[in-house]
Each structure stands twice: as structure tokens, then as C-alpha cells.
Design a protein around this motif. Structure first.
Motif, PDB file in Angstrom:
ATOM      1  N   ARG A 152      41.191  47.007  40.690  1.00 14.77           N
ATOM      2  CA  ARG A 152      39.959  46.317  40.325  1.00 14.77           C
ATOM      3  C   ARG A 152      40.166  45.481  39.063  1.00 14.77           C
ATOM      4  O   ARG A 152      39.605  44.395  38.923  1.00 14.77           O
ATOM      5  N   CYS A 153      40.968  46.001  38.146  1.00 16.14           N
ATOM      6  CA  CYS A 153      41.242  45.278  36.909  1.00 16.14           C
ATOM      7  C   CYS A 153      41.930  43.949  37.214  1.00 16.14           C
ATOM      8  O   CYS A 153      41.543  42.903  36.676  1.00 16.14           O
ATOM      9  N   PHE A 154      42.926  43.974  38.090  1.00 12.81           N
ATOM     10  CA  PHE A 154      43.636  42.743  38.417  1.00 12.81           C
ATOM     11  C   PHE A 154      42.702  41.730  39.077  1.00 12.81           C
ATOM     12  O   PHE A 154      42.722  40.545  38.749  1.00 12.81           O
ATOM     13  N   LEU A 155      41.868  42.193  40.009  1.00 13.72           N
ATOM     14  CA  LEU A 155      40.936  41.281  40.669  1.00 13.72           C
ATOM     15  C   LEU A 155      39.901  40.742  39.685  1.00 13.72           C
ATOM     16  O   LEU A 155      39.500  39.574  39.766  1.00 13.72           O
ATOM     17  N   ALA A 156      39.477  41.589  38.743  1.00 14.39           N
ATOM     18  CA  ALA A 156      38.528  41.122  37.731  1.00 14.39           C
ATOM     19  C   ALA A 156      39.170  40.073  36.831  1.00 14.39           C
ATOM     20  O   ALA A 156      38.506  39.126  36.390  1.00 14.39           O
ATOM     21  N   MET A 157      40.470  40.227  36.542  1.00 15.86           N
ATOM     22  CA  MET A 157      41.184  39.215  35.771  1.00 15.86           C
ATOM     23  C   MET A 157      41.143  37.863  36.488  1.00 15.86           C
ATOM     24  O   MET A 157      40.856  36.822  35.882  1.00 15.86           O
ATOM     25  N   VAL A 206      40.729  39.475  50.472  1.00 14.59           N
ATOM     26  CA  VAL A 206      39.779  39.945  49.478  1.00 14.59           C
ATOM     27  C   VAL A 206      38.921  38.801  48.985  1.00 14.59           C
ATOM     28  O   VAL A 206      39.425  37.725  48.668  1.00 14.59           O
ATOM     29  N   ASP A 207      37.607  39.003  48.934  1.00 12.50           N
ATOM     30  CA  ASP A 207      36.712  38.013  48.346  1.00 12.50           C
ATOM     31  C   ASP A 207      36.678  38.232  46.848  1.00 12.50           C
ATOM     32  O   ASP A 207      35.952  39.073  46.337  1.00 12.50           O
ATOM     33  N   LEU A 208      37.525  37.461  46.125  1.00  9.94           N
ATOM     34  CA  LEU A 208      37.638  37.674  44.688  1.00  9.94           C
ATOM     35  C   LEU A 208      36.361  37.337  43.957  1.00  9.94           C
ATOM     36  O   LEU A 208      36.075  37.887  42.901  1.00  9.94           O
ATOM     37  N   ASP A 259      37.195  46.691  30.326  1.00 10.58           N
ATOM     38  CA  ASP A 259      36.186  47.043  31.324  1.00 10.58           C
ATOM     39  C   ASP A 259      36.646  48.166  32.238  1.00 10.58           C
ATOM     40  O   ASP A 259      35.853  49.003  32.665  1.00 10.58           O
ATOM     41  N   TYR A 260      37.938  48.184  32.553  1.00 11.55           N
ATOM     42  CA  TYR A 260      38.459  49.179  33.481  1.00 11.55           C
ATOM     43  C   TYR A 260      39.301  50.237  32.781  1.00 11.55           C
ATOM     44  O   TYR A 260      40.135  50.884  33.395  1.00 11.55           O
ATOM     45  N   ARG A 261      39.042  50.396  31.481  1.00 12.76           N
ATOM     46  CA  ARG A 261      39.569  51.501  30.679  1.00 12.76           C
ATOM     47  C   ARG A 261      41.088  51.614  30.711  1.00 12.76           C
ATOM     48  O   ARG A 261      41.657  52.696  30.696  1.00 12.76           O
ATOM     49  N   GLY A 262      41.740  50.447  30.746  1.00 12.76           N
ATOM     50  CA  GLY A 262      43.188  50.428  30.667  1.00 12.76           C
ATOM     51  C   GLY A 262      43.656  50.345  29.226  1.00 12.76           C
ATOM     52  O   GLY A 262      42.864  50.264  28.292  1.00 12.76           O
TER      53      GLY A 262
END
Length: 349
Positions: free
Chosen positions: A236-241, A2-4, A206-209
């Protein structure tokens, strides 16, 4: 892999935060308007008092709510004050807004009634408006302490009786925090974790968690099935972190001499949610899903990429993830004789 760095092809970063603020602003405006109408009902019959009260309530709710959500919440120094000092500063700002609005007499002008309010009426109106504003401010402060959703769930009594819900559960752990604690000391590691969690929580919003809890060097995030299944939000939330931590790396390096690295795990299934305790009540999540997610996080320390997602979680996304994942097969895990099927993602760039 994955390209973070390109992972925020995801949801627009500002949309969820703005939506959350607008929802809260709408609630404040409704409360303010209804409070103004209630005052109007005590000032005689006819439409004029109701219109006057509604105008004042609407303006106060809209202006104070907008200042609170779009100005005061962005003042970092304010969040570092004690609870009472924070409340005092906010109340002073509210008082200035209330006096300014009352001196302009917008309600009387729109309702077409004389502007010659008595000194006593002015201060009675100020005291009432200030009381409502401080109560709203207190509500904001409590919501920030325990979380907006937890606050609403307490108010509505949603989990007063335990219920079963299907949820995605994301465990995120700060790698190497034990060694950092020895080097930074107690206060230093607290500041390090606080700064890290504040940054990670932005991705959660951002990811409504929903942040369930901060435990030591770990943050637990959950999504109801219908929210988490959309656009693979937990992944997506984890990658955004990770992306956010990479961008903040120079600042962490300057201040702490170290950059936080995270690993994590994702699982899905039924959890029991309910209030528990007496003197200090809390909303807790129980069940095998929580235990399995925690044990997956332990296993994630031994795989490339530092992240594991169960097949059960992947099967409940509305669409495949827009990035490659690697099938890691069945891994042995404590508490399950048949192991668990998992996938991984690429290692951090």
C-alpha cells in the motif's frame, strides 16, 4: 491491473501522522512535567512548590510541544534554513511562550500561593525553562536528521549489540534520474530528488514504515514483521507513493519540466541490525535479504508495472492484498542458483 488513483482506499492518510505527533507530544509533556517537579523540589518542602512546578512544566510541555508539532513542523520555509538558524527561530518562539506563561503565574494561582515572585526568580525560572525547551528542540532536530526511530534506538542502545530481526524491505528507485541529472545539472537534480523524497516519505509515515536510507536516487524503507504484515502496508505504501507523485505531477512539470516515476521491489526475511563505526556511528542492516531486495529492484526495470514482490514477502502478510497481483513465476537472479518466485502489480495509470 491496479487502479492507482483509487489506492488510498487504504489506511486513513492522516491517522498515522496524527498518531505519531500525539506520541511525541505526550513524551514532551512528560519530560516537561518531570522537569517542573524537579524545580519544585528545590524550592522548599510541601505540596505547593511541587504543584507549582508541575503546572508550569505541564503547560510549557503541552503548549511548546503542540506549537512545534502542529505549527512549526508545517512551515516549509523553516526547514530550508540552516541548522543553527532553524534552532534560533524555534528558540525565539519558545522564549515568547515561556515569558507569556510565566507572566500569567498559572502555577502559583493553582497552588494558592502569593504571586509576588522576585525579578531574580522570574529570570531564573525563564532560564531553566528555556534550557529545557532548547534541549527538547535539539532532540527534535537530531531526530529529524537521523530519523525518530534511529534516534530512539541510539538513546536506548537497542542495537548496540547486533540482533537478528525479520523485516520487510522495500527498495524504491527514481526512474530516469541519470538523464534528468544531465539536463537539470547537479543542483537541479538535487532539488528534484529532495522534493521527490520528501513527498515519498509522507507515504512512509502514513503506512508506519521506517526510512533506512537515501542512496543516490533510491530510498530504502523497512517494517518489522508485526508492523508490515498488517493490511499489506509495504504494498500500500508503494501504491500511495505513486498516487502522491501523480497528484503532484503539475507542480513538478512546472518547476522541473519532468515528473518523477518510480519502480520498486519488496522482500522479506531475517536481517542483522546493529550499530557500526566509531567517529560517525550508524545503525546498519545487513544480510541476504538486503542484497536480494536490491537485485529485485534491478529486475523490476524489465517488467510491466515496474514492481516486484517476492513470494516470501507475500506469504507473511496477515491477509491477501485487496487488489490483484500477477504471478510472474520464477525469475533468475544474481546470487541464487534456483531463482526467486515473484509477483507483480499493474502498471501506473
Amino acid at each position: 491491473m491496479v487502479d492507482l488513483a483509487s489506492s488510498p482506499r487504504q489506511l486513513p492518510r492522516v491517522s498515522a501522522r496524527l498518531e505519531r505527533k500525539l506520541h511525541r507530544l505526550a513524551a514532551v509533556i512528560v519530560v516537561g512535567t518531570l522537569s517542573g517537579i524537579a524545580v519544585g523540589l528545590t524550592h522548599g518542602s510541601g505540596a505547593a512548590p511541587l504543584i507549582t512546578g508541575a503546572v508550569y512544566g505541564f503547560l510549557l510541555g503541552a503548549i511548546i510541544g503542540a506549537v512545534e508539532l502542529f505549527v512549526l513542523e508545517d512551515w516549509d520555509w523553516l526547514s530550508r534554513l540552516s541548522f543553527l538558524a532553524n534552532l534560533a527561530v524555534r528558540s525565539a518562539v519558545y522564549a515568547a511562550i515561556i515569558i507569556g506563561i510565566q507572566l500569567m503565574h498559572p502555577g502559583e494561582r493553582i497552588a494558592g500561593i502569593p504571586l509576588g515572585a522576585s525579578f531574580g526568580d522570574f529570570w531564573w525560572g525563564f532560564a531553566y525553562s528555556a534550557s529545557v525547551s532548547v534541549l527538547i528542540n535539539l532532540g527534535f532536530a537530531i531526530a529529524n536528521l537521523i530519523g525518530p526511530r534511529a534516534f530512539m534506538n541510539f538513546v536506548t542502545g537497542r542495537y548496540h549489540t547486533p540482533v537478528e530481526e525479520d523485516r520487510f524491505v522495500l527498495f524504491v528507485d527514481i526512474a530516469g534520474s541519470t538523464g534528468l541529472a544531465e539536463r537539470l545539472g547537479g543542483i537541479g537534480i538535487h532539488r528534484f530528488l529532495d522534493r521527490t523524497f520528501r513527498l515519498l516519505t509522507q507515504s512512509v509515515v502514513d503506512y508506519r514504515g521506517e526510512v533506512l536510507n537515501y542512496i543516490g536516487d533510491e530510498i530504502i524503507v523497512t517494517w518489522p514483521e508485526q508492523h508490515g504484515a498488517v493490511d499489506c502496508r509495504p504494498l500500500r505504501c508503494f501504491l500511495a507513493m505513486r498516487s502522491a507523485l501523480q497528484k503532484a505531477a503539475p507542480q513538478f512539470e512546472r518547476e522541473f519540466g519532468a515528473v518523477p516515476q518510480i519502480r520498486g521491489s519488496l522482500h522479506f526475511g531475517p536481517v542483522i541490525v546493529g550499530e557500526i563505526g566509531d567517529i560517525k556511528r550508524a545503525i546498519v542492516f545487513n544480510g541476504d535479504v538486503m542484497n536480494t531486495a536490491a537485485r529485485l529492484e534491478e529486475l523490476s526495470r524489465k517488467v510491466d508495472g515496474g514492481f516486484l514482490a517476492s513470494r516470501a514477502a507475500m506469504a507473511h502478510f496477515a491477509a491477501p492484498p485487496p487488489f490483484p497481483v500477477s504471478d510472474l513465476g520464477t525469475l533468475p537472479i544474481r546470487g541464487r542458483v534456483d531463482g526467486i518466485d515473484v509477483v507483480g502489480i499493474g502498471a501506473a495509470a
